[in-house]
Design a protein around this motif. Structure first.
Motif, mmCIF file in Angstrom:
data_model
loop_
_atom_site.group_PDB
_atom_site.id
_atom_site.type_symbol
_atom_site.label_atom_id
_atom_site.label_comp_id
_atom_site.label_asym_id
_atom_site.label_seq_id
_atom_site.Cartn_x
_atom_site.Cartn_y
_atom_site.Cartn_z
ATOM 1 N N GLU A 31 0.826 -1.205 0.000
ATOM 2 C CA GLU A 31 0.000 0.000 0.000
ATOM 3 C C GLU A 31 0.867 1.264 0.000
ATOM 4 O O GLU A 31 0.667 2.167 -0.825
ATOM 5 C CB GLU A 31 -0.926 0.005 1.209
ATOM 6 C CG GLU A 31 -1.997 1.077 1.183
ATOM 7 C CD GLU A 31 -3.067 0.839 0.141
ATOM 8 O OE1 GLU A 31 -3.776 1.810 -0.212
ATOM 9 O OE2 GLU A 31 -3.204 -0.309 -0.329
ATOM 10 N N THR A 86 -2.215 -2.771 -5.505
ATOM 11 C CA THR A 86 -2.571 -1.443 -5.003
ATOM 12 C C THR A 86 -2.842 -0.467 -6.147
ATOM 13 O O THR A 86 -3.886 0.186 -6.201
ATOM 14 C CB THR A 86 -1.441 -0.891 -4.115
ATOM 15 O OG1 THR A 86 -1.323 -1.698 -2.942
ATOM 16 C CG2 THR A 86 -1.715 0.552 -3.707
ATOM 17 N N THR A 151 -7.069 -4.199 -1.696
ATOM 18 C CA THR A 151 -6.950 -2.744 -1.764
ATOM 19 C C THR A 151 -8.318 -2.096 -1.927
ATOM 20 O O THR A 151 -8.673 -1.147 -1.215
ATOM 21 C CB THR A 151 -6.040 -2.337 -2.942
ATOM 22 O OG1 THR A 151 -4.722 -2.850 -2.712
ATOM 23 C CG2 THR A 151 -5.967 -0.830 -3.069
#
Length: 252
Positions: A31, A86, A151
């Motif tokens: 992330e 991500t 995500t």
């Protein structure tokens, strides 16, 4: 009969507490690292996805061609899946306008389809059965879908559902606790529980990563994405180098 015939080669790690600690750190790094490239470097989600997709492809090929279990290579590939997950999820949710709910639903369908096809073709989706290039390919495709789903799901819970990063982290953490309880006190399939936990660690890492680097007025700690990513990477490498990981036992 040769030793290789007696013991099929498995190049993924045994599932232990250390595995889950590194997995959560790796998903959090995905992330912060993905955001560092797409946002802090101002490259955008599409370019960031292209960069990480190339790294992911190279890492998967190297992992499949490896002659033995290599912890550093394995976790490099995991990090590659979580960074591309991500930027890909952010591109779909924000740039294409699919939205968190639409993106999460689509990715969940793709993940379940991947598991279904894998099981139909190979007969098992257990970690212990991953001892052929075809099974490895299914494994990494499934993981890539799970990382991307994580995500979108993490952002959906934190933003759209209004739980914030700490609230979403508590929800995903609580669900993981329930899975641990099910592991010890029920007879639910261990393979099913593994994949449930594997999928849930990704949104947990996503919201923790956002909590670390998002602005204070957005509920984050406003830490540097570069510093957070560097610290997480050092932690992961230290764990891999200091603590020995064994490959999973092959199913016979």
């Amino acid at each position: 009969m040769t030793q290789a015939t007696q013991h099929p080669l498995v190049k993924v790690p045994e599932v232990t507490l250390l595995f889950w600690i590194i997995k959560i750190a790796a998903t959090t790094l995905g992330e912060t690292g993905g955001d560092a490239v797409s946002m802090s470097m101002n490259l955008g989600y599409l370019v960031g996805t292209a960069i990480f997709a190339v790294i992911f492809g190279v890492a998967v090929v190297a992992q499949i061609r490896a002659k033995a279990f290599n912890p550093l290579l394995y976790w490099t590939t995991i990090i590659a899946t979580t960074t591309v997950g991500t930027t890909l999820a952010d591109f779909a949710d924000r740039s294409l306008g699919i939205g968190y709910a639409g993106g999460s639903s689509l990715l969940l369908a793709l993940l379940l389809l991947s598991l279904f096809v894998w099981h139909r073709v190979m007969g098992s989706v257990s970690v212990s059965s991953i001892h052929s290039p075809k099974a490895e390919a299914f494994y990494w495709v499934t993981i890539m879908f799970s990382q991307t789903l994580g995500t979108a799901l993490g952002d959906w819970m934190a933003d759209t559902a209004g739980l914030g990063y700490t609230g979403a982290a508590m929800v995903f953490g609580g669900l993981l606790v329930l899975i641990v309880a099910a592991y010890y006190w029920t007879r639910i399939s261990r393979t099913a529980l593994f994949w449930m936990a594997f999928i849930l660690t990704r949104p947990l890492g996503a919201v923790v990563g956002d909590f670390l680097d998002k602005p204070l007025n957005a509920g984050g700690l406003a830490l540097s994405r570069y510093a957070a990513s560097g610290s997480l990477l050092v932690f992961i490498v230290t764990c891999v180098l200091l603590f020995r990981q064994k490959p999973a036992r092959a199913a016979h």
